[in-house]
Design a protein around this motif. Structure first.
Motif, short mmCIF file in Angstrom:
data_model
loop_
_atom_site.label_atom_id
_atom_site.label_comp_id
_atom_site.label_asym_id
_atom_site.label_seq_id
_atom_site.Cartn_x
_atom_site.Cartn_y
_atom_site.Cartn_z
N HIS A 19 0.88 -1.25 0.02
CA HIS A 19 0.11 0.05 0.24
C HIS A 19 0.93 1.32 0.04
N HIS A 51 -4.98 6.34 -5.51
CA HIS A 51 -6.48 6.40 -5.29
C HIS A 51 -7.54 6.36 -6.72
N GLU A 73 -6.08 1.65 -5.02
CA GLU A 73 -6.80 1.78 -3.71
C GLU A 73 -8.48 2.35 -4.08
N HIS A 84 -11.96 1.84 2.11
CA HIS A 84 -10.92 2.00 1.04
C HIS A 84 -10.63 0.37 0.68
N ALA A 118 -8.27 -1.58 3.88
CA ALA A 118 -7.70 -0.61 4.56
C ALA A 118 -7.99 -0.27 5.52
N HIS A 119 -6.95 0.13 6.40
CA HIS A 119 -7.38 0.94 7.72
C HIS A 119 -8.79 0.95 8.30
N ASP A 176 1.01 2.45 3.60
CA ASP A 176 0.00 3.72 3.19
C ASP A 176 1.06 5.01 2.82
ZN LIG Z 1 -6.82 4.90 2.21
#
Ligand SMILES: [Zn+2]
Ligand SMILES: [Zn+2]
Length: 293
Positions: A19, A51, A73, A84, A118-119, A176
């Motif tokens: 990422h 993105h 992403e 995400h 993600a996250h 990230d």
């Molecule tokens: Zn993200």
């Protein structure tokens, strides 16, 4: 005695960054420089996850300095909840952004890629936000950027929450990274595979043949009857985490001398286990979860 996957399986270890952002979205380094930084710092492969647009490494360099997997992403949304979705191994956007997260996951899989969420902590996901999803390989359990910016980098509570409810997903450590400040080289995966090529690495990720780390190395986790034996690089703490409490499952370097192994006894009711190693600097490594049948 058998080793918990991927330990003890044939192949070798490959270090991967899953990422990271480039100037194709909001990152500071152009794709070629991003790839070169990772190659120079011991990475064997990476996914460039800008993105909502696929970054194809071959569009920026004829010969990438490491295995570079076309990735993206993808922003998704369900009601008020943002997701995400990190998709690896896709050549074009498999779905428009800001669609339903399940439709997004399904579209990535249909395109032959794999994906993970993600996250979760950064997005303040609830367990219900995650438990409704199917077909993703896992969730980020550590995200360097979310950690350094607002201290919401660790999503271990989310992971144990879904594991405890029977959802068998892997836990991934990522950076990230955007390269605006030192947000790189702090979270990665170590994949066990026979070869370093895109299909082999993606399959190994799908099968959970990796562990995640901020630095510590995990050499082996063996299971012999009810005993679990861990071998790792020098550690301050070694934990056996699972779906039970009321019993200590920790080895601590109380005297300040680093540990390199620990033995734990599984409890009869225990349904899953995972190992977490914390080094003398407080950095962790995490195995995937193993379900006791
Ligand atoms: Zn993200
Ligand atoms: Zn990102």
């Amino acid at each position: 005695m058998s080793s918990l996957l991927p330990f003890g399986t044939a192949g070798q270890w490959f270090k991967g960054s899953l990422h990271t952002h480039t100037t194709q979205s909001d990152g500071k380094l152009p794709p070629a420089e991003n790839m070169q930084w990772h190659a120079d710092h011991g990475y064997d492969f990476l996914g460039l996850t800008d993105h909502n647009r696929v970054t194809d490494p071959l569009a920026f360099t004829a010969k990438p300095p490491l295995l570079a997997i076309p990735s993206v992403e993808i922003s998704a949304r369900r009601g008020e909840v943002e997701y995400h979705v990190i998709a690896l191994g896709v050549r074009s956007m498999p779905i428009a952004h800001h669609q339903d997260p399940q439709a997004t996951i399904d579209a990535v899989n249909a395109a032959g890629g794999l994906c993970f969420i993600a996250h979760p902590y950064w997005h303040d996901h609830t367990l219900d936000d995650l438990l409704t999803l199917r077909g993703h390989i896992g969730i980020e359990i550590f995200n360097t950027g979310c950690w350094l910016e607002i201290n919401k980098g660790h999503s271990l509570v989310h992971w144990d929450g879904v594991l405890r409810r029977g959802q068998r997903v892997w836990g991934l450590a990522v950076d990230d990274s955007h390269f605006a400040y030192p947000d790189h080289g702090r979270g990665w995966v170590m994949v066990r595979a026979e070869r370093l090529d895109e299909p082999t690495i993606l399959d190994a990720l799908r099968l959970g043949l990796f562990y995640s780390t901020m630095g510590p190395e995990i050499y082996d986790v063996q299971i012999q009857g009810q005993q679990v034996l861990v071998h790792c690089s020098p550690a301050r703490s070694i934990f056996l985490v699972g779906d039970i409490y009321h019993c200590p499952h920790a080895a601590q370097a109380w005297d300040g001398r680093p540990l390199t192994e620990a033995t734990f006894t599984l409890r009869p009711q225990q349904r899953y286990l995972r190992v977490e190693v914390v080094d003398m600097n407080g950095q962790s490594a995490w195995t995937n979860a193993y379900f006791v049948e």
